[in-house]
Design an enzyme around this catalytic site. Structure first.
Site, PDB file in Angstrom:
ATOM      1  N   HIS A 214      -0.740 -11.162   6.644  1.00 31.35           N
ATOM      2  CA  HIS A 214      -0.471 -10.637   5.309  1.00 31.35           C
ATOM      3  C   HIS A 214       0.898 -11.091   4.810  1.00 31.35           C
ATOM      4  CE1 HIS A 214      -3.547  -7.105   5.448  1.00 31.35           C
ATOM      5  NE2 HIS A 214      -4.035  -8.157   4.855  1.00 31.35           N
ATOM      6  N   GLU A 449     -16.896 -21.767   7.765  1.00 30.45           N
ATOM      7  CA  GLU A 449     -15.948 -20.787   8.305  1.00 30.45           C
ATOM      8  C   GLU A 449     -16.143 -20.530   9.788  1.00 30.45           C
ATOM      9  OE1 GLU A 449     -15.204 -17.524   5.058  1.00 30.45           O
ATOM     10  OE2 GLU A 449     -17.307 -18.125   4.982  1.00 30.45           O
ATOM     11  N   ASP A 474     -10.733 -18.083   8.370  1.00 30.53           N
ATOM     12  CA  ASP A 474     -11.780 -17.608   9.271  1.00 30.53           C
ATOM     13  C   ASP A 474     -12.154 -18.667  10.308  1.00 30.53           C
ATOM     14  OD1 ASP A 474     -12.363 -14.929   8.694  1.00 30.53           O
ATOM     15  OD2 ASP A 474     -13.395 -15.490   6.858  1.00 30.53           O
ATOM     16  N   CYS A 521     -10.175 -24.247   1.174  1.00 26.72           N
ATOM     17  CA  CYS A 521      -9.684 -23.164   0.323  1.00 26.72           C
ATOM     18  C   CYS A 521      -8.973 -22.093   1.136  1.00 26.72           C
ATOM     19  CB  CYS A 521     -10.824 -22.538  -0.482  1.00 26.72           C
ATOM     20  SG  CYS A 521     -12.139 -21.822   0.528  1.00 26.72           S
TER      21      CYS A 521
END
Length: 586
Positions: A214, A449, A474, A521
């Protein structure tokens, strides 16, 4: 020793031994260098200021107030924390709002409230009831491992804030400073990151976390240089002068004048190069579309201001969260059209369909009980499983996207998350075609992913699938078996790892063989040097936080495609993520 800190111990000018994870620097006799993962390209210097620590564990003493009063105080504290998190998210917007909304929902979890009530009914104080309830949930989530263990840090942050409110003291958080400083913490909670004052906070340094934590994601979105996962850095005292070099991922304590001048000069040169505008391309003219990751129309102005050539990841989850019912067809059309109409003709807007499951459970997409949701019914699986009982939610979304795209100028592409094999990709293409989307024109694709989808990208792209976009966040966590939200394994959650790069290379080769575009992405696209390596592996579009676009554009413009391929080859052959990064930079 954790990856991300240099080995050995340093000796300062007094002969004292430095902390583990640091090396003496040749630039000054008492300098100590810590190595982590850099976020950004800037180099800044300033004094350290440490994060305030949470309150100690509340004493287990009988409550002096009535049971009803203590229960009300505890519930009010949890409600205040949830409201505070939402207010911070609303003020920050973008990715921060999404993260804080998830935390607010945790604070309102009915099971937590039940635990608090049971303990206040037993005579516990509000603060003690909150502590014991959250401690029980902490142990439960930690024992589950993998994805759910990543919620532990968020849970602890909520508990600390609620205990403070119940105790009548300020919530733990940022230091009170009036002069610019470098913020130092074990890790940063999203709620704290949202309140950073860019006029005062020069840089972020954390001892834990990785490139997709984060802290890293929000620092990149806010344009704040950071170094995360710098083991040993908590040994630094307040007001210690440091040089934070995001480009090299190093923190140099008590830097010499020469070291500061060299780093700042390089940082200024990089900033000047990043001032260039225009489409992404290498110095020899290979086109690489530079796109933005967005969560809705509020994020579009920043993307346009950064010169994004469109959107590579339009996350649609925000439409569905915090509701007992899915959004209506008309409501979805309006939201999608607001985004599409903001981009000019020729731009590309890639919409990711609803990624339900895992950390985004939705009451109207029932998935049953799952011991490990990250490896359960997630993404596209949520709409194919259970004999298609959830399919109507996805079908309505695809119809709304088609309706909104009908009169819009940009090219609207659609991709499904968590696709693992050909049958899933073909199922999605068939459903998209039935909803009127342009499958034949190559505008319906998938996200890569998992290692499975990367390794079978060839057969997938040989069918009707028009493109693939690699979600490196991921892909890395599934490749390394390391939850990207869990600080304890943050060093493993590094897209520079050669295993991850090889999977990207396999997908890139499949795209070239099928003559279909491959993009990235995930957060890896925002790392200027790694972006060049990805291009060398066959990627031809990069989607990232708007604040990273300028640096990536400059990095590509300074290198030929052949140079990108050579760097990729060196990184590919490395043994570790750190070795791959160094090999590519050499």
């Amino acid at each position: 020793m954790a990856d991300g800190a240099r080995s050995g111990r340093s000796t300062d000018s007094t002969g004292a031994s430095g902390p583990p994870g640091a090396n003496g620097s040749p630039d000054a006799p008492d300098s100590i260098e810590y190595e982590g993962v850099g976020v950004g390209t800037a180099a800044v210097a300033g004094p350290v200021a440490r994060m305030g620590r949470p309150l100690p564990e509340p004493a287990d003493v009988p409550a002096t107030g009535s049971v009803g009063d203590e229960r009300a105080k505890a519930f009010a504290a949890l409600a205040a924390v949830a409201a505070d998190l939402r207010a911070r998210g609303a003020a920050a917007g973008g990715a921060t709002a999404d993260v804080l909304e998830a935390q607010a929902m945790m604070a309102e979890d009915p099971e937590l409230e039940d635990g608090v009530q049971a303990r206040t009914d037993a005579g516990k104080t509000a603060a003690r009831a909150i502590h014991e309830t959250f401690a029980e949930f902490h142990a439960t989530l930690a024992a589950l491992g993998d994805y759910m263990a990543g919620r532990v840090a968020d849970l602890d942050d909520i508990a600390a804030r609620a205990i403070a409110v119940a105790s009548g003291v300020p919530m733990p958080g940022l230091p009170r400073r009036t002069e610019p400083y470098v913020l130092l913490a074990a890790d940063l909670a999203p709620a704290d990151t949202a309140l950073l004052d860019r006029r005062l906070v020069l840089a972020l340094v954390t001892a834990e976390g990785g490139p997709t934590s984060h802290t890293a994601i929000l620092a990149r979105a806010m344009g704040i240089p950071a170094v995360v996962g710098a083991a040993g850095v908590l040994a630094l005292a307040d007001d210690t002068p440091v040089l934070v070099d995001a480009a090299t991922g190093t923190v140099l304590a008590r830097p010499s004048t020469e070291a500061m001048e060299a780093a700042v000069a390089r940082s200024c040169a990089a900033s000047a190069a990043a001032a260039a505008t225009g489409p992404g391309r290498t110095s020899d003219g290979t086109e690489v579309k530079l796109l933005a990751n967005i969560g809705g129309a509020d994020d579009v102005p920043a993307a346009l201001a950064a010169g994004a050539e469109g959107v590579g990841l339009f996350r649609t989850e925000l439409l569905y969260l915090d509701s007992d019912q899915p959004p209506t067809f008309d409501a979805q059309v309006k939201v999608y059209k607001d985004v599409f109409d903001a981009f000019p003709e020729g731009a590309r807007v890639v919409v990711r369909t609803l990624d339900a499951g895992a950390d985004k459970p939705l009451p109207f997409v029932p998935l049953g009980e799952e011991p490990n949701p990250a490896l359960g019914v997630r993404g596209l699986r949520a709409f194919r499983a259970f004999d298609g009982r959830n399919e109507a939610v996805l079908r309505t979304q695809l119809l709304a996207i088609r309706e909104a795209a009908g009169t819009s100028a940009p090219e609207v592409w659609v991709m499904a998350p968590m696709v693992d094999e050909v049958t899933e990709a073909e199922w999605f293409c068939e459903l998209a075609a039935a909803c009127g989307l342009d499958v034949a024109g190559g505008r319906v694709g998938i996200m890569v992913e998992t290692p499975a989808s990367a390794l079978t990208a060839g057969p997938i792209l040989a069918g009707r699938t028009g493109f693939a976009s690699i979600g490196t966040n991921d892909l890395t966590q599934y490749t390394m078996a390391a939850d990207r939200m869990l600080g304890a394994v943050g060093a493993l959650q590094d897209p520079w790892h050669p295993a991850v790069l090889k999977l990207v290379g396999v997908a890139g080769a499949a795209g070239r063989a099928a003559d279909k575009p491959i993009g990235v992405c995930g957060e890896a696209a925002a790392d200027p040097l790694l972006a060049c390596v990805l291009v060398g592996l066959g990627v031809r579009s990069l989607s990232m936080a708007p604040s990273a676009i300028a640096d990536v554009r400059a990095a590509l413009a300074s290198r030929t495609l052949r140079d990108c391929e050579a760097r990729a080859a060196r990184a590919w052959e490395a043994a570790t993520a750190r070795d791959a990064r160094k090999a590519a930079a050499a």
